[in-house]
Design an enzyme around this catalytic site. Structure first.
Site, short mmCIF file in Angstrom:
data_model
loop_
_atom_site.label_atom_id
_atom_site.label_comp_id
_atom_site.label_asym_id
_atom_site.label_seq_id
_atom_site.Cartn_x
_atom_site.Cartn_y
_atom_site.Cartn_z
CG ASP A 68 -2.50 57.36 -27.44
OD1 ASP A 68 -1.50 57.38 -26.71
OD2 ASP A 68 -3.60 56.90 -27.07
CG HIS A 97 -1.04 55.56 -23.36
ND1 HIS A 97 -1.81 56.21 -24.30
CD2 HIS A 97 -1.76 55.57 -22.20
CE1 HIS A 97 -2.95 56.60 -23.73
NE2 HIS A 97 -2.94 56.24 -22.45
CG ASN A 110 -2.74 38.32 -36.86
OD1 ASN A 110 -3.10 37.97 -35.74
ND2 ASN A 110 -1.80 39.23 -37.07
CB VAL A 205 -15.85 65.55 -26.38
CG1 VAL A 205 -15.03 64.28 -26.10
CG2 VAL A 205 -15.00 66.57 -27.14
CB SER A 252 -6.05 55.46 -21.86
OG SER A 252 -5.62 56.76 -21.66
#
Length: 484
Positions: A68, A97, A110, A205, A252
């Protein structure tokens, strides 16, 4: 989804305030998520990940490669993420992004901001977008990243990027990765078309489409029969640069959710092939008339075959254990181990074919107590183990016996391992030795009295004692008179 070949990102960037909202605590079956913004991450529940976390939050030997734009490594949610960062080309420039897609998967639990979907797996971040604002990439740079990710041990590659044109170089890299057992996940594209972008349109894919919080396909999501799974991609909260949190839309955002879910599947069973993982997806329920399924990580984990299982009752009362069994998945390259433990001490090595096995080890019957069966399988790279505990109630009583078998010869018998001591009438030791359960001969005066003691090596058992007394001799008297 980021476009290749000078195409602008289509993800919609809507920054939100970095001030924490009122903390919302989600508690499901023992695992508590206490991130201040988790209440705004609707996709955690929608994908069933909150329930999947009770099974696993990821294994450290599973690697996701995120190819990315550059993630902000200094973000508090990513700062301690186990990762390798590789810049494929151009200057390193942090970008919303890449940071956003990284946060969806890797955000640490956390109590700072938000919760990543697979926080405990390892991440390899690959920066392939270059230029002043990380706005450009090309298929050959992505292909180089794919090859590098495979060489560095990636199990899953996430490609939240794509383009309209097919490229042989990148396609060959993806096929090589698939042949080596790597799962490739890619976003379908944000053009609102009935065709899927490259490389998501490759059969090697897993193409991912986007839906909203109401389970409706997003109007911007590319969709075709090549899309086998969809995940939330609308109004998705994740990380922004400089410790910020932002909402973004796009396929995305959906792709890393699927990558995270499959990483949890591989954490449970790292020996599954890409085809087997895709088979799990195909078996998931589909809405009426739909060719795709909606990501539900909990359901995927429930249907993931375990590489090893051990079954046994909670209580066992027999020396010969028939109810316990270990099974492993059928793969030629897997080797297994199987053993019985008492606490942390291994008391017996078992074979996978040992059914039944005996509660006998080191020359003695095992005492009552808590035991654990532990099995493991490995292919030399990955190892998974499973344990099953049970309470054992031993039916064996500690006993010793003695009897004369012939003149000058006794037969001693014990049921437990221990020191056998024979004392004469004056309490003098005439025989002493360590013996395992069974019968054994001892020479001695069968016309004398003795005391026999068994002191078990098992300190939880008491010393037992028996007495031996010679049998009186029966004398027959002839009372008949002899005639003369």
């Amino acid at each position: 989804m980021k476009k290749m070949m000078l195409m602008a990102a289509l993800a919609l960037l809507v920054p939100t305030s970095v001030d924490a909202a009122k903390p919302v605590v989600l508690e499901k079956h023992g695992y508590v998520v206490a991130e201040p913004r988790v209440g705004n991450q609707y996709y955690i529940k929608q994908t069933g990940t909150d329930l999947a976390w009770n099974t696993t939050r990821g294994a450290s030997d599973i690697v996701i490669a995120l190819i990315d734009s550059s993630a902000d490594r200094s973000h508090k949610e990513l700062y301690n993420v186990p990762r390798v960062v590789n810049s494929m080309k151009g200057p390193y420039s942090v970008d919303y992004h890449g940071t956003h897609t990284a946060g969806i998967m890797a955000g640490r639990h956390n109590k700072f901001g938000m919760a990543g979907l697979a926080p405990n797996v390892r991440y390899h971040f690959y920066n392939v977008f270059y230029g002043k604002n990380s706005e450009y990439t090309d298929s050959w740079t992505v292909a180089k990243a794919v090859d590098t990710a495979v060489a560095k041990g990636a199990n899953i590659i996430n490609l939240s990027l794509g383009g309209q044109d097919y490229d042989q170089v990148l396609a060959d890299s993806i096929r090589r990765a698939r042949a080596k057992g790597v799962i490739i996940v890619a976003s379908a594209g944000n053009d609102g078309k009935k065709t899927v972008s490259f490389p998501a349109n490759m059969k090697e894919v897993i193409a991912v489409g986007a839906i909203d919080a109401n389970h409706r396909v997003a109007n911007f999501s590319n969709m075709s029969s090549q899309v086998k799974i969809v995940a939330p991609g609308v109004n998705v909260l994740s990380l922004g640069v400089k410790n910020s949190f932002v909402y973004m839309d796009g396929t995305s955002m959906a792709a890393p959710m699927v990558s995270s879910g499959l990483a949890l599947v591989k954490s449970v069973n790292p020996f599954l092939t890409p085809a087997e993982v895709e088979g799990l997806i195909q078996k998931m329920p589909k809405a009426s008339g739909k060719t795709y399924t909606e990501l539900n990580t909990k359901r995927l984990l429930d249907h993931t075959p375990r590489p090893i299982t051990i079954t046994a009752p909670l209580v066992i009362k027999s020396n010969y254990v028939k109810e316990a069994r270990m099974t492993t998945m059928k793969k030629q390259n897997l080797k297994s181990t199987y053993a019985l433990y008492q606490g942390t001490r291994k008391v017996k090595t078992l074979s996978i074919s040992d059914s039944p096995f005996t509660m006998y080890a080191a020359g003695d019957w095992l005492p009552s107590g808590k035991y654990t069966l532990q099995g493991a399988v490995t292919d030399g790279k990955y190892k998974r183990s499973f344990t099953r505990s049970f309470s054992y109630i031993s039916p064996v009583k500690t006993m010793v016996s003695i009897k004369a078998t012939e003149v000058g010869m006794f037969e001693l018998a014990t049921t437990r391992k221990g020191i056998v001591t024979v004392l004469d009438a004056n309490k003098k030791i005439v025989y002493e030795a360590l013996h395992v359960p069974g019968k054994f001969p001892v020479r001695g005066d069968t016309e004398s009295a003795y005391t026999v003691l068994l002191k078990p090596t098992d300190v939880t058992e008491k010393v037992v004692t028996v007495k031996y007394a010679p049998q009186p001799v029966q004398v027959e008297t002839d009372t008949s008179a002899e005639s003369t």
